[in-house]
Design a protein around this motif. Structure first.
Motif, PDB file in Angstrom:
ATOM      1  N   THR A  70       0.850  -1.178   0.000  1.00 38.88           N
ATOM      2  CA  THR A  70       0.000   0.000   0.000  1.00 38.88           C
ATOM      3  C   THR A  70       0.884   1.225   0.000  1.00 38.88           C
ATOM      4  OG1 THR A  70      -0.072  -0.031   2.405  1.00 38.88           O
ATOM      5  CG2 THR A  70      -1.886  -1.102   1.252  1.00 38.88           C
ATOM      6  N   ALA A  71       0.592   2.171  -0.867  1.00 38.22           N
ATOM      7  CA  ALA A  71       1.399   3.371  -0.945  1.00 38.22           C
ATOM      8  C   ALA A  71       0.525   4.507  -1.435  1.00 38.22           C
ATOM      9  CB  ALA A  71       2.569   3.169  -1.908  1.00 38.22           C
ATOM     10  N   ALA A  72       0.374   5.523  -0.649  1.00 32.80           N
ATOM     11  CA  ALA A  72      -0.537   6.611  -0.975  1.00 32.80           C
ATOM     12  C   ALA A  72       0.076   7.567  -1.974  1.00 32.80           C
ATOM     13  CB  ALA A  72      -0.899   7.368   0.301  1.00 32.80           C
ATOM     14  N   PRO A  73      -0.607   7.902  -3.076  1.00 33.41           N
ATOM     15  CA  PRO A  73      -0.098   8.887  -4.009  1.00 33.41           C
ATOM     16  C   PRO A  73      -0.158  10.272  -3.401  1.00 33.41           C
ATOM     17  CG  PRO A  73      -2.300   8.252  -4.629  1.00 33.41           C
ATOM     18  CD  PRO A  73      -1.890   7.342  -3.504  1.00 33.41           C
ATOM     19  N   LYS A  74       0.850  11.084  -3.683  1.00 35.08           N
ATOM     20  CA  LYS A  74       0.909  12.423  -3.109  1.00 35.08           C
ATOM     21  C   LYS A  74       0.323  13.440  -4.072  1.00 35.08           C
ATOM     22  CE  LYS A  74       5.315  11.822  -2.558  1.00 35.08           C
ATOM     23  NZ  LYS A  74       6.730  11.996  -2.269  1.00 35.08           N
ATOM     24  N   GLY A  75      -0.358  14.467  -3.526  1.00 32.59           N
ATOM     25  CA  GLY A  75      -0.861  15.553  -4.348  1.00 32.59           C
ATOM     26  C   GLY A  75      -1.819  15.080  -5.420  1.00 32.59           C
ATOM     27  N   THR A  76      -2.601  14.057  -5.158  1.00 32.18           N
ATOM     28  CA  THR A  76      -3.424  13.459  -6.200  1.00 32.18           C
ATOM     29  C   THR A  76      -4.723  14.216  -6.409  1.00 32.18           C
ATOM     30  OG1 THR A  76      -4.507  11.435  -6.910  1.00 32.18           O
ATOM     31  CG2 THR A  76      -4.484  11.854  -4.557  1.00 32.18           C
ATOM     32  N   PHE A  77      -5.220  14.131  -7.659  1.00 31.41           N
ATOM     33  CA  PHE A  77      -6.548  14.653  -7.983  1.00 31.41           C
ATOM     34  C   PHE A  77      -7.518  13.496  -8.164  1.00 31.41           C
ATOM     35  CE2 PHE A  77      -3.720  18.065  -9.202  1.00 31.41           C
ATOM     36  CZ  PHE A  77      -4.387  19.194  -8.776  1.00 31.41           C
ATOM     37  N   ARG A  78      -7.077  12.294  -7.844  1.00 30.03           N
ATOM     38  CA  ARG A  78      -7.882  11.092  -8.019  1.00 30.03           C
ATOM     39  C   ARG A  78      -9.028  11.058  -6.998  1.00 30.03           C
ATOM     40  NH1 ARG A  78      -6.753   6.008 -10.235  1.00 30.03           N
ATOM     41  NH2 ARG A  78      -7.717   4.233  -9.193  1.00 30.03           N
ATOM     42  N   ALA A  79     -10.220  10.656  -7.450  1.00 30.74           N
ATOM     43  CA  ALA A  79     -11.345  10.505  -6.527  1.00 30.74           C
ATOM     44  C   ALA A  79     -11.020   9.434  -5.489  1.00 30.74           C
ATOM     45  CB  ALA A  79     -12.600  10.120  -7.303  1.00 30.74           C
ATOM     46  N   TYR A  80     -11.536   9.599  -4.292  1.00 32.37           N
ATOM     47  CA  TYR A  80     -11.294   8.620  -3.234  1.00 32.37           C
ATOM     48  C   TYR A  80     -12.564   8.452  -2.411  1.00 32.37           C
ATOM     49  CZ  TYR A  80     -10.774  12.706  -0.148  1.00 32.37           C
ATOM     50  OH  TYR A  80     -10.984  13.870   0.557  1.00 32.37           O
ATOM     51  N   THR A  81     -12.626   7.338  -1.699  1.00 32.51           N
ATOM     52  CA  THR A  81     -13.803   7.024  -0.893  1.00 32.51           C
ATOM     53  C   THR A  81     -13.413   6.854   0.560  1.00 32.51           C
ATOM     54  OG1 THR A  81     -14.890   5.927  -2.752  1.00 32.51           O
ATOM     55  CG2 THR A  81     -15.703   5.385  -0.543  1.00 32.51           C
ATOM     56  N   GLN A  82     -14.171   7.467   1.452  1.00 30.52           N
ATOM     57  CA  GLN A  82     -13.945   7.347   2.882  1.00 30.52           C
ATOM     58  C   GLN A  82     -15.284   7.243   3.595  1.00 30.52           C
ATOM     59  OE1 GLN A  82     -11.257   6.953   4.727  1.00 30.52           O
ATOM     60  NE2 GLN A  82     -12.501   6.888   6.564  1.00 30.52           N
ATOM     61  N   ASP A  83     -15.427   6.249   4.434  1.00 30.23           N
ATOM     62  CA  ASP A  83     -16.654   6.050   5.212  1.00 30.23           C
ATOM     63  C   ASP A  83     -17.901   6.040   4.328  1.00 30.23           C
ATOM     64  OD1 ASP A  83     -15.130   5.946   7.523  1.00 30.23           O
ATOM     65  OD2 ASP A  83     -15.320   8.098   7.900  1.00 30.23           O
ATOM     66  N   GLY A  84     -17.785   5.411   3.169  1.00 30.99           N
ATOM     67  CA  GLY A  84     -18.924   5.270   2.279  1.00 30.99           C
ATOM     68  C   GLY A  84     -19.226   6.466   1.412  1.00 30.99           C
ATOM     69  N   ARG A  85     -18.412   7.516   1.523  1.00 33.21           N
ATOM     70  CA  ARG A  85     -18.616   8.714   0.701  1.00 33.21           C
ATOM     71  C   ARG A  85     -17.455   8.853  -0.274  1.00 33.21           C
ATOM     72  NH1 ARG A  85     -21.328  13.667   4.052  1.00 33.21           N
ATOM     73  NH2 ARG A  85     -22.675  12.446   5.425  1.00 33.21           N
ATOM     74  N   THR A  86     -17.765   9.245  -1.496  1.00 26.79           N
ATOM     75  CA  THR A  86     -16.735   9.445  -2.512  1.00 26.79           C
ATOM     76  C   THR A  86     -16.507  10.936  -2.710  1.00 26.79           C
ATOM     77  OG1 THR A  86     -17.276   7.381  -3.639  1.00 26.79           O
ATOM     78  CG2 THR A  86     -16.080   9.042  -4.900  1.00 26.79           C
ATOM     79  N   TYR A  87     -15.240  11.323  -2.711  1.00 20.15           N
ATOM     80  CA  TYR A  87     -14.865  12.731  -2.876  1.00 20.15           C
ATOM     81  C   TYR A  87     -14.035  12.879  -4.149  1.00 20.15           C
ATOM     82  CZ  TYR A  87     -16.107  12.848   2.089  1.00 20.15           C
ATOM     83  OH  TYR A  87     -16.759  12.731   3.292  1.00 20.15           O
ATOM     84  N   GLN A  88     -14.362  13.881  -4.954  1.00 21.44           N
ATOM     85  CA  GLN A  88     -13.616  14.179  -6.167  1.00 21.44           C
ATOM     86  C   GLN A  88     -12.898  15.518  -5.984  1.00 21.44           C
ATOM     87  OE1 GLN A  88     -12.968  12.643  -9.427  1.00 21.44           O
ATOM     88  NE2 GLN A  88     -11.472  14.274  -9.052  1.00 21.44           N
ATOM     89  N   PRO A  89     -11.578  15.506  -5.775  1.00 12.13           N
ATOM     90  CA  PRO A  89     -10.842  16.757  -5.633  1.00 12.13           C
ATOM     91  C   PRO A  89     -11.025  17.670  -6.841  1.00 12.13           C
ATOM     92  CG  PRO A  89      -9.501  14.924  -4.899  1.00 12.13           C
ATOM     93  CD  PRO A  89     -10.713  14.331  -5.552  1.00 12.13           C
ATOM     94  N   LEU A  90     -11.119  18.953  -6.584  1.00 11.54           N
ATOM     95  CA  LEU A  90     -11.287  19.943  -7.646  1.00 11.54           C
ATOM     96  C   LEU A  90      -9.952  20.217  -8.336  1.00 11.54           C
ATOM     97  CD1 LEU A  90     -13.521  22.523  -5.709  1.00 11.54           C
ATOM     98  CD2 LEU A  90     -14.281  20.713  -7.270  1.00 11.54           C
ATOM     99  N   PHE A  91     -10.025  20.621  -9.605  1.00  7.70           N
ATOM    100  CA  PHE A  91      -8.818  20.998 -10.330  1.00  7.70           C
ATOM    101  C   PHE A  91      -8.476  22.476 -10.106  1.00  7.70           C
ATOM    102  CE2 PHE A  91      -9.389  17.526 -13.776  1.00  7.70           C
ATOM    103  CZ  PHE A  91      -8.902  16.590 -12.884  1.00  7.70           C
ATOM    104  N   SER A  92      -9.442  23.247  -9.635  1.00  2.04           N
ATOM    105  CA  SER A  92      -9.214  24.669  -9.404  1.00  2.04           C
ATOM    106  C   SER A  92      -9.922  25.110  -8.134  1.00  2.04           C
ATOM    107  CB  SER A  92      -9.729  25.489 -10.589  1.00  2.04           C
ATOM    108  OG  SER A  92      -9.688  26.878 -10.304  1.00  2.04           O
TER     109      SER A  92
END
Length: 269
Positions: free
Chosen positions: A57-79
């Motif tokens: 397991t290795a976490a990507p740094k500074g990612t814009f990739r969507a991720y899921t936590q506690d059943g919720r999905t978050y999509q980081p903004l580009f701006s």
């Protein structure tokens, strides 16, 4: 004797069932972007690319990739241009001082920084305490908060909390507003240094072989990054370097056939 036999048989079956469950579910690995704060937040869960027969397991740094936590999905903004939000602020301090943040930096509780769930790393924010009128400026370098996400909107460093006069209370009603735009953002693309992670190995020689192969295929700036996760060492192979986020996404798609779980990461800024 028959009763003793039946009892032993039942115990044996129960033990076998537990063993099979452990074997089935214990093989799964989870990876977290960011570090847990005093508020109990936890970084977003993201998949890791790995070769057959290799775990890690290795976490990507500074990612814009969507991720899921506690059943919720978050999509980081580009701006972050024009971003504004009101809600509760919390803060995290000594327990996480010196630990890595989501963008790969080491958390310094005395720096003016913050964690946000979707704003791009590097976003500068004005934070106003609506309870007492005090304000401060922070830079986003982590993800969170994930505790009470319907109300909490930002996790501040100790220094920022102290500036706002909320270090004793722990929570404050705030307004956050972006200041300027992310360096390198053109409106449709983000300039910078990006890589595509194509493998994560527990054996460095395997990572070196894949990296050499990627260099031979034209990804001349491919690198091998060491990651220590839960007491284990992994070696991540990152192909690149790409001059923008869009270019990296195109590179990822070109590699998807061979590396179906490849993902884009941003180099340290």
């Amino acid at each position: 004797m028959p009763r003793v036999y039946e009892k032993r048989r039942a115990l044996f079956c129960a033990a076998l069932l537990l063993f099979l469950c452990a074997a089935l579910f214990g093989c799964g690995t989870h990876n977290y972007e960011g570090t847990p704060a005093s508020s109990g937040r936890r970084g977003g869960e993201v998949p890791v690319t790995q070769r057959p027969g290799e775990g890690g397991t290795a976490a990507p740094k500074g990612t814009f990739r969507a991720y899921t936590q506690d059943g919720r999905t978050y999509q980081p903004l580009f701006s972050s241009a024009g971003y504004s939000e009101e809600g509760l602020a919390s803060w995290y301090g000594l327990q996480f001082h010196g630990k890595k943040t989501a963008n790969g930096e080491y958390y310094d509780m005395y720096d003016e920084t913050a964690a946000h769930r979707i704003l791009p790393m590097g976003t500068m924010l004005k934070v106003e305490n609506l309870d007492n009128g005090r304000s401060t400026t922070v830079r986003v370098n982590d993800r969170g908060p994930f505790v009470d996400p319907d109300h909490r909107i930002i996790d501040l460093s100790f220094a920022a909390a102290r500036d706002l006069g909320m270090d004793r209370a722990g929570l404050a009603h705030v307004r956050i507003s972006s200041i300027g735009a992310i360096a390198g953002f053109t409106g449709t693309d983000l300039k910078g240094s990006f890589y595509v992670q194509v493998g994560a190995f527990t054996v460095k020689a395997n990572a070196d072989r894949l990296a050499a192969s990627m260099v031979g295929r034209g990804y001349k700036d491919t690198k091998v990054e060491q990651a220590d996760v839960d007491g284990r060492t992994f070696w991540r192979v990152q192909a690149g370097v790409f001059p923008s986020l869009n270019a990296a996404e195109q590179g990822k798609e070109a590699l998807r056939g061979e590396f179906p779980q490849a993902f884009v990461i941003a180099a340290d800024r």
